[in-house]
Design an enzyme around this catalytic site. Structure first.
Site, PDB file in Angstrom:
ATOM      1  N   HIS A  33       0.841  -1.220   0.000  1.00 40.09           N
ATOM      2  CA  HIS A  33       0.000   0.000   0.000  1.00 40.09           C
ATOM      3  C   HIS A  33       0.861   1.249   0.000  1.00 40.09           C
ATOM      4  O   HIS A  33       0.929   1.924   1.008  1.00 40.09           O
ATOM      5  CB  HIS A  33      -0.910  -0.020   1.218  1.00 40.09           C
ATOM      6  CG  HIS A  33      -2.103   0.895   1.114  1.00 40.09           C
ATOM      7  ND1 HIS A  33      -2.082   2.202   1.519  1.00 40.09           N
ATOM      8  CD2 HIS A  33      -3.351   0.677   0.642  1.00 40.09           C
ATOM      9  CE1 HIS A  33      -3.273   2.753   1.330  1.00 40.09           C
ATOM     10  NE2 HIS A  33      -4.063   1.836   0.794  1.00 40.09           N
ATOM     11  N   ILE A  64       1.713   4.907   1.381  1.00 38.04           N
ATOM     12  CA  ILE A  64       0.896   5.744   2.271  1.00 38.04           C
ATOM     13  C   ILE A  64       0.207   4.818   3.274  1.00 38.04           C
ATOM     14  O   ILE A  64      -0.103   3.668   2.959  1.00 38.04           O
ATOM     15  CB  ILE A  64      -0.146   6.611   1.521  1.00 38.04           C
ATOM     16  CG1 ILE A  64      -1.160   5.768   0.768  1.00 38.04           C
ATOM     17  CG2 ILE A  64       0.531   7.600   0.591  1.00 38.04           C
ATOM     18  CD1 ILE A  64      -2.328   6.575   0.209  1.00 38.04           C
ATOM     19  N   GLY A  83      -5.992   4.325   5.211  1.00 36.50           N
ATOM     20  CA  GLY A  83      -6.924   5.115   6.007  1.00 36.50           C
ATOM     21  C   GLY A  83      -7.587   4.319   7.111  1.00 36.50           C
ATOM     22  O   GLY A  83      -7.799   4.830   8.213  1.00 36.50           O
ATOM     23  N   VAL A  84      -7.898   3.050   6.839  1.00 35.18           N
ATOM     24  CA  VAL A  84      -8.546   2.241   7.873  1.00 35.18           C
ATOM     25  C   VAL A  84      -7.648   2.063   9.089  1.00 35.18           C
ATOM     26  O   VAL A  84      -8.136   1.923  10.215  1.00 35.18           O
ATOM     27  CB  VAL A  84      -9.024   0.869   7.333  1.00 35.18           C
ATOM     28  CG1 VAL A  84     -10.121   1.050   6.306  1.00 35.18           C
ATOM     29  CG2 VAL A  84      -7.877   0.063   6.780  1.00 35.18           C
ATOM     30  N   GLU A 130      -8.260   3.056  12.928  1.00 32.92           N
ATOM     31  CA  GLU A 130      -7.991   2.096  14.002  1.00 32.92           C
ATOM     32  C   GLU A 130      -7.074   2.697  15.066  1.00 32.92           C
ATOM     33  O   GLU A 130      -7.292   2.486  16.263  1.00 32.92           O
ATOM     34  CB  GLU A 130      -7.371   0.817  13.427  1.00 32.92           C
ATOM     35  CG  GLU A 130      -6.943  -0.200  14.471  1.00 32.92           C
ATOM     36  CD  GLU A 130      -8.073  -0.794  15.294  1.00 32.92           C
ATOM     37  OE1 GLU A 130      -7.784  -1.244  16.428  1.00 32.92           O
ATOM     38  OE2 GLU A 130      -9.226  -0.827  14.838  1.00 32.92           O
TER      39      GLU A 130
END
EC number: 4.2.1.59
Length: 146
Positions: free
Chosen positions: A49, A55, A58-59, A63
Site C-alpha cells: 500500500h 501511504i 486510512g482504515v 484504528e
C-alpha cells in the site's frame, strides 16, 4: 505519560496491529487523550500500500484513533482488558480524510469522550501530522464484559 509497556496493559492488540506508541497527555477530568504512532517505512502494510508510493491505509488511521479512544475509555472506567472488559470498534460518523500519512511521519492521535449509552461509547477523534489535519471522525465503540 504512558510508555509502550503500560499501553500494552490497556490494549489487547499486539504487533502488527498495536498502533499507539506513546500517550503524551491523559486528562481523565477533561475526558481527553493525546497519543502518537511513529510511522516507519518498515510497517508491514507498506509492502502492498503502495510499493512505489507508500501511504498509511486510512482504515489503520481510523484504528489508531480508536485505540487511543479505547485507552481513554479504559482509564475512565479504571479497568484493563485483563479485568474482563474490551472495547470493540463498531462504527464511525463524520469521517473525513484530509491528507496522506507517509513513512517517517509522527501521527498524533487525539480523542475526547462525547457520551456513553447502554455500553456504546462515542469519542470525537482527530489525527494530525505536523499540526496539519489528517483525519477526523466520531468513533463508536461497544464495551463488552468477557
Amino acid at each position: 505519560m504512558m510508555d509502550i509497556n503500560e499501553i500494552r496493559e490497556y490494549l489487547p492488540h499486539r504487533y502488527p496491529f498495536l498502533l499507539v506508541d506513546r500517550v503524551v497527555e491523559l486528562d481523565i477530568e477533561g475526558k481527553r487523550i493525546r497519543a502518537y504512532k511513529n510511522v516507519s517505512i518498515n510497517e508491514p502494510f507498506f509492502n502492498g500500500h503502495f510499493p512505489e508510493h507508500p501511504i498509511m491505509p486510512g482504515v489503520l488511521i481510523i484504528e489508531a484513533m480508536a485505540q487511543a479512544a479505547g485507552i481513554l475509555g479504559f482509564k475512565m472506567l479504571d479497568v484493563k482488558p485483563a479485568d474482563g472488559t474490551l472495547y470493540y470498534f463498531v462504527g464511525s460518523d463524520k469521517l473525513r480524510f484530509r491528507q496522506p500519512v507517509l513513512p517517517g511521519d509522527q501521527l498524533q492521535l487525539h480523542a475526547k469522550f462525547i457520551s456513553v449509552k447502554r455500553s456504546i461509547w462515542k469519542f470525537d477523534c482527530h489525527a494530525t501530522v505536523d499540526d496539519k489535519p489528517v483525519c477526523s471522525a466520531e468513533i463508536i465503540c461497544a464495551e463488552r464484559k468477557l
